[in-house]
Design an enzyme around this catalytic site. Structure first.
Site, PDB file in Angstrom:
ATOM      1  N   THR A  31       0.811  -1.220   0.000  1.00  0.00           N
ATOM      2  CA  THR A  31       0.000   0.000   0.000  1.00  0.00           C
ATOM      3  C   THR A  31       0.850   1.278   0.000  1.00  0.00           C
ATOM      4  O   THR A  31       2.043   1.251   0.282  1.00  0.00           O
ATOM      5  CB  THR A  31      -0.918   0.027   1.240  1.00  0.00           C
ATOM      6  N   ASP A  32       0.167   2.362  -0.280  1.00  0.00           N
ATOM      7  CA  ASP A  32       0.798   3.673  -0.179  1.00  0.00           C
ATOM      8  C   ASP A  32       0.566   4.214   1.233  1.00  0.00           C
ATOM      9  O   ASP A  32       0.030   3.510   2.098  1.00  0.00           O
ATOM     10  CB  ASP A  32       0.271   4.618  -1.261  1.00  0.00           C
ATOM     11  N   ALA A  33       0.929   5.455   1.468  1.00  0.00           N
ATOM     12  CA  ALA A  33       0.810   6.042   2.808  1.00  0.00           C
ATOM     13  C   ALA A  33      -0.638   6.113   3.288  1.00  0.00           C
ATOM     14  O   ALA A  33      -0.893   6.159   4.487  1.00  0.00           O
ATOM     15  CB  ALA A  33       1.432   7.435   2.820  1.00  0.00           C
ATOM     16  N   ILE A  36      -3.883   2.394   0.661  1.00  0.00           N
ATOM     17  CA  ILE A  36      -4.501   1.922  -0.573  1.00  0.00           C
ATOM     18  C   ILE A  36      -3.431   1.222  -1.410  1.00  0.00           C
ATOM     19  O   ILE A  36      -2.294   1.694  -1.501  1.00  0.00           O
ATOM     20  CB  ILE A  36      -5.131   3.098  -1.348  1.00  0.00           C
TER      21      ILE A  36
END
Length: 162
Positions: A31-33, A36
């Site tokens: 995921t990103d920060a 997601i």
């Protein structure tokens, strides 16, 4: 080395209609920060599913590339890929990648892959893969691989709605 029966759960399963279904969980690293799934990781999920489908069909990519067994010195490379994103996957989601064989040609084959969460489509990928030799040149699909794919493709088409 573990045998295929011990690890078969790790490879997903073939449904009654012949589609390969591969479950996975979204980890923090995917995921990103914002929690997601980063778009490129859907390609990783699809790649894992394709590898595990081949594994369940009795083909090990390392052995194929090294020329061990019935298949000599070939690998598969993505020639074309189209992916559509419909909804995001998030941290700790449980996903399923469904893989169907769409077409089989002399040196290539096409797959359709769908990534779902709880039945909802998150992403769809259409791919064409080409068989290459150790020098990176296109070669015909090895007969054992082609025969296994044709059998699976026939089962998938027999189960497809008209």
């Amino acid at each position: 080395m573990s045998d295929a029966s011990t690890l078969s759960g790790l490879s997903g399963r073939f449904a009654e209609d012949g589609t390969h279904r591969y479950p996975l969980r979204v980890y923090y690293e995917d995921t990103d920060a914002g929690g997601i799934v980063y778009h490129a990781n859907y390609l990783r999920f699809a790649e894992r599913a394709r590898t595990e489908m081949l594994y369940l069909m009795g083909f090990r990519q390392r052995e194929m590339a090294e020329g061990l067994g019935d298949v000599t010195g070939v690998s598969f490379a993505v020639r074309r890929l189209t992916i559509d994103f419909d909804a995001p996957a998030k941290l700790e989601d449980t996903l399923e990648v469904e893989t169907r064989i769409v077409d089989i040609r002399g040196a290539s084959f096409a797959l359709a892959q769908v990534i779902r969460r709880d039945g909802r489509v998150l992403a769809r990928a259409d791919l064409q893969l080409v068989t290459i030799n150790r020098a990176g040149r296109a070669v015909r699909l090895p007969e054992p691989v082609k025969a296994a794919m044709e059998t699976l493709h026939a089962k998938q088409n027999a189960s497809s709605p008209a």
